[in-house]
Write an enzyme that holds these catalytic residues in place. Sequence first.
Site, PDB file in Angstrom:
ATOM      1  N   SER A 180      -4.109  -4.203   6.581  1.00  0.00           N
ATOM      2  CA  SER A 180      -5.205  -3.393   5.505  1.00  0.00           C
ATOM      3  C   SER A 180      -5.779  -2.465   6.243  1.00  0.00           C
ATOM      4  O   SER A 180      -6.318  -1.267   5.816  1.00  0.00           O
ATOM      5  CB  SER A 180      -5.925  -4.211   4.796  1.00  0.00           C
ATOM      6  OG  SER A 180      -6.263  -5.352   5.722  1.00  0.00           O
ATOM      7  N   HIS A 208      -0.933  -5.211   0.173  1.00  0.00           N
ATOM      8  CA  HIS A 208      -0.769  -3.653   0.024  1.00  0.00           C
ATOM      9  C   HIS A 208       0.557  -3.091  -0.039  1.00  0.00           C
ATOM     10  O   HIS A 208       1.007  -1.821  -0.297  1.00  0.00           O
ATOM     11  CB  HIS A 208      -1.219  -3.056   1.359  1.00  0.00           C
ATOM     12  CG  HIS A 208      -2.846  -3.357   1.814  1.00  0.00           C
ATOM     13  ND1 HIS A 208      -3.779  -2.698   0.908  1.00  0.00           N
ATOM     14  CD2 HIS A 208      -3.187  -4.313   2.258  1.00  0.00           C
ATOM     15  CE1 HIS A 208      -4.991  -2.954   1.531  1.00  0.00           C
ATOM     16  NE2 HIS A 208      -4.646  -4.404   2.369  1.00  0.00           N
ATOM     17  N   LYS A 240      -5.211  -4.203  -6.139  1.00  0.00           N
ATOM     18  CA  LYS A 240      -4.777  -3.026  -5.558  1.00  0.00           C
ATOM     19  C   LYS A 240      -3.929  -2.191  -6.390  1.00  0.00           C
ATOM     20  O   LYS A 240      -4.353  -1.559  -7.591  1.00  0.00           O
ATOM     21  CB  LYS A 240      -4.514  -3.327  -3.912  1.00  0.00           C
ATOM     22  CG  LYS A 240      -5.714  -3.770  -3.323  1.00  0.00           C
ATOM     23  CD  LYS A 240      -5.375  -4.679  -2.150  1.00  0.00           C
ATOM     24  CE  LYS A 240      -6.719  -4.807  -1.430  1.00  0.00           C
ATOM     25  NZ  LYS A 240      -6.654  -5.996  -0.448  1.00  0.00           N
TER      26      LYS A 240
END
Length: 393
Positions: A180, A208, A240
Amino acid sequence: MPANTPAWVTTALVERRAQHLWRQVEAAQSPQSVQLTVAGQSYLSFCSNDYLGLANHPALKQAMADAAHTYGVGSGASHLVCGHLDIHQRLEEALAEWLGYERVLLFSTGYMANLALISALGDKQRPILMDKLNHASLIDGARLSEAPFRRYLHNDVTSAAKHMQRLDQAGILATDGIFSMDGDMAPLSDLAKLAQQRDWLMMVDDAHGLGCLGEQGRGCLALCDLDDAQVPLLMGTFGKAFGVAGAFVACSNDLADYLTQFARPFIYTTAMSPAVAATVLRSLELIRSDEGERRRTQLAANIALLKQRAATWPFALMASNSAIQPILIGPSDATLKLSDALAEAGILCKAIRPPTVPPNTARLRITLSADHSLEDVTRLCDTLETIFNQVSK
Ligand SMILES: *Cc1c(COP(=O)(O)O)cnc(C)c1O
């Protein structure tokens, strides 16, 4: 000092400030998007994790409004009591089908999903081994369990193998898919091979990668051609690229049953809001659709442009192909100055400092979104070059 504040609190705060490590929360006055209003100023933002630009997407806003009417806003209980509604079930099944796993369990946040997984699977007889740069929630999960806990050198398969040798018992191998604060990808195929050879259970946190990478946005595992046989536990988040909130764990039927019995952060908490579950389901449809594909293509073009422009900069981008493209600066005060200079020019990109990252590796964590245009990325690059020129004079 007010009477209700102990002296050790004040001391800790004074130290933090002196170390340029002070943090505070700032409220934005606009929805989350690449144009963000903070303290009355409008900024072009390069620091959210809304990689596909879905957090303020009209179709998802409509989906949440409709879902609130249909399902209500609160689940009212934990999944095991009576908070698991039909819409949660449909979301779990859709995710399992998308990713090719038998079962999916939902969580209200990724932090909790990781606490649940690692603390329930680790044991005195089952050690936990993870990458040194894994997300804090994985590390905290290990702290919560009674398992022996070791960390191998970042992305170093040989270091992981040495730790396995020394531990002498098979356990849980956990890694972020994309890291991250660095944006680089774990050597997933090699780690999976190592885990299989030594009979360790492998877990990947793809917070991610999901939505952004691989066919239909299936993430890092799709990119590396790995499946549920090699990676029995896959964790992903909805805050996200999905643009909403929450998280999930995908695994076998038996592992899901095990977590349902033993994962305390699953058992003792209220189920995700049904309106959120319905919105995530709509977001998944979008991610798998042609529009999702177009958004991934735009994101990739933005990443390529930034990398091309950065090739001549005095500060290097870190080695990353993902939407996370940090510039390594080093000292916290210098990083804060760069972040302030960008803000002066109307660009938001926050300094990431220790203890979030190791000492002396403060960085500008640039994140790109499918909602950025090539002109937006050009403006960021032009502005950074002007600032770098001023700094070097
Ligand atoms: C953001 C993140 C989490 C936590 O997810 P939340 O849903 O924000 O709590 C977990 N792991 C990684 C790698 C992350 O980046």
